[in-house]
Enzyme design. Sequence first.
Site, PDB file in Angstrom:
ATOM      1  N   LYS A  37       0.865  -1.173   0.000  1.00 43.24           N
ATOM      2  CA  LYS A  37       0.000   0.000   0.000  1.00 43.24           C
ATOM      3  C   LYS A  37       0.904   1.227   0.000  1.00 43.24           C
ATOM      4  O   LYS A  37       1.413   1.648   1.028  1.00 43.24           O
ATOM      5  CB  LYS A  37      -0.910  -0.004   1.230  1.00 43.24           C
ATOM      6  CG  LYS A  37      -2.238   0.759   1.048  1.00 43.24           C
ATOM      7  CD  LYS A  37      -2.098   2.242   0.735  1.00 43.24           C
ATOM      8  CE  LYS A  37      -1.723   3.031   1.968  1.00 43.24           C
ATOM      9  NZ  LYS A  37      -1.675   4.526   1.669  1.00 43.24           N
ATOM     10  N   GLY A  72       6.582   5.715   8.359  1.00 39.43           N
ATOM     11  CA  GLY A  72       5.753   6.913   8.353  1.00 39.43           C
ATOM     12  C   GLY A  72       5.931   7.680   9.643  1.00 39.43           C
ATOM     13  O   GLY A  72       6.923   7.512  10.356  1.00 39.43           O
ATOM     14  N   GLU A  87       9.312   2.041  11.271  1.00 34.74           N
ATOM     15  CA  GLU A  87      10.310   3.117  11.278  1.00 34.74           C
ATOM     16  C   GLU A  87       9.541   4.417  11.203  1.00 34.74           C
ATOM     17  O   GLU A  87       8.870   4.705  10.214  1.00 34.74           O
ATOM     18  CB  GLU A  87      11.283   2.957  10.104  1.00 34.74           C
ATOM     19  CG  GLU A  87      12.472   3.900  10.180  1.00 34.74           C
ATOM     20  CD  GLU A  87      12.303   5.108   9.290  1.00 34.74           C
ATOM     21  OE1 GLU A  87      12.031   6.210   9.839  1.00 34.74           O
ATOM     22  OE2 GLU A  87      12.438   4.975   8.073  1.00 34.74           O
ATOM     23  N   CYS A  92      13.562  11.138   6.985  1.00 33.63           N
ATOM     24  CA  CYS A  92      13.373  10.800   8.393  1.00 33.63           C
ATOM     25  C   CYS A  92      14.655  10.971   9.192  1.00 33.63           C
ATOM     26  O   CYS A  92      14.612  11.270  10.382  1.00 33.63           O
ATOM     27  CB  CYS A  92      12.834   9.384   8.522  1.00 33.63           C
ATOM     28  SG  CYS A  92      13.822   8.143   7.663  1.00 33.63           S
ATOM     29  N   GLU A  96       8.903  17.206  14.665  1.00 33.13           N
ATOM     30  CA  GLU A  96       9.376  16.885  13.321  1.00 33.13           C
ATOM     31  C   GLU A  96       8.678  17.781  12.303  1.00 33.13           C
ATOM     32  O   GLU A  96       7.451  17.824  12.234  1.00 33.13           O
ATOM     33  CB  GLU A  96       9.112  15.419  13.001  1.00 33.13           C
ATOM     34  CG  GLU A  96       9.674  14.996  11.652  1.00 33.13           C
ATOM     35  CD  GLU A  96       9.450  13.531  11.334  1.00 33.13           C
ATOM     36  OE1 GLU A  96      10.368  12.894  10.812  1.00 33.13           O
ATOM     37  OE2 GLU A  96       8.347  13.034  11.631  1.00 33.13           O
TER      38      GLU A  96
END
Length: 504
Positions: free
Chosen positions: A190, A243, A265, A299, A397
Amino acid sequence: MTIQQSPRIQHIPEGLPERIQHYIDGEFVDSIGGATFDVLDPVSNQTYVQAAAGQREDVDRAVAAARKAFDEGPWPRMLPRARSRVLNRIADIVESRDARLAELESFDSGLPITQALGQAQRAAENFRFFADLIVAQADDTYKVPGRQVNYVNRKPKGVAGLITPWNTPFMLESWKLAPALASGCTVVLKPAEFTPLSASLWADIFREAGVPDGVFNLVNGFGEEAGDALVKHEDVQLISFTGESSTGQIIFANCAATLKGMSMELGGKSPAVVFADADLEAALDATVFGVFSLNGERCTAGSRILVERPIYDEFVERYAERAKNIVVGDPHDPKTEVGALVHPEHYDKVMSYVEIGKTEGRLVAGGGRPEGFDTGNYIAPTVFVDVKPDARIFQEEIFGPVVAITPFDTEEEALELANGVKYGLAAYIWTNNLKRAHNFSQSVDAGMVWLNSNNVRDLRTPFGGVKASGLGHEGGYRSIDFYTDQQAVHITLNEAHSPRFGAR
């Protein structure tokens, strides 16, 4: 002022698809209910294609195909060498098409073309690495002389649900697909709804390489629909997700009902710590690249830079100058260093943090749209300095071309600042003091640490974070461990001595 190329000339690839479909059991198909969603390109923010929007019934269909391929098909039963040959063919095909893959990825995601090309080449390397690994793999055997032999029988777990993000999507898809397929699992992928274009290319690549029908299945759509159905499906044995952390919490909870294996992660707010004895030029190169490459949408970005006080002023001055000279422009232009952010929703999020930052730090570069970029998701590389550790731009973030720089006076203060956020994905330490380098690295809350280096990855090492940055590790044998069950088999070599319950 940020250097820029003309934003008015946009490269549009030839041969774009008329629509993007799911790929289930060897066929391209629409959603059963006909649902679709618009896909935008990040330079014009115009719809360039519609994609099938997967619902629960589409996920059910894909999982059923993957389940049948796992239970009845040849893939899980092939010798490692045979699967390895297929994976190497996949790598060959990806390498032969890297320019086209990069062109489409750049158009779909806004990544600069030169960086998208590097990601396509890394995708090929991921498949080649796991093709080698499964052939070389050896499992443990334990012998008790004259009594017992014990060995590990490794078996693929089943159907793997892979949920991937929109930053460097093709490469990150390969990061999950390669070990899952190498292990003998079947998969349902997905991909992120912002960037479905490059994911759709896997179907023809796998078909040409000889992957049997049903082994690879693709369902496009939104996380709260297709992703949610995949996570909750009883016939999916494990979920690998990359994500942000709040979505990871939802997935964690939803996996509990069926006790799925999970590898996640998640987000990061990684520190780059620059001590006064560091090679300043090398540290500048790495920390500028570490924040602004991939448009800041990475990330492991070192988005908090902690600098020792004696070199702080010089570092800030030189860093700001470098940021102002970064080339912003059309993602397809090979001179471009920062392109357009992936989607207007994400652009609005990053810009909201830029406005917050103007109240929390001193702005020395960027702070808005580059001059002349009136449309598209462009943000000038933005640098805030003198940022306090309780500031939102220090703690949260942002996932864009925005950096917070903060001074420190002692090693203890630097460690406290480095560890003073909820995340713990990566850290970058710059010092020429050998004892400090190792002691500080081992004390920092991070799943991965780079000493005097930017993010240069060895595929054999574990990849993952601590705290809010993830659960579990992948990479090298850790990936094989995740996608396989390790069954212990015990063989008695002489008479078994068991208590004789019930004997008379």
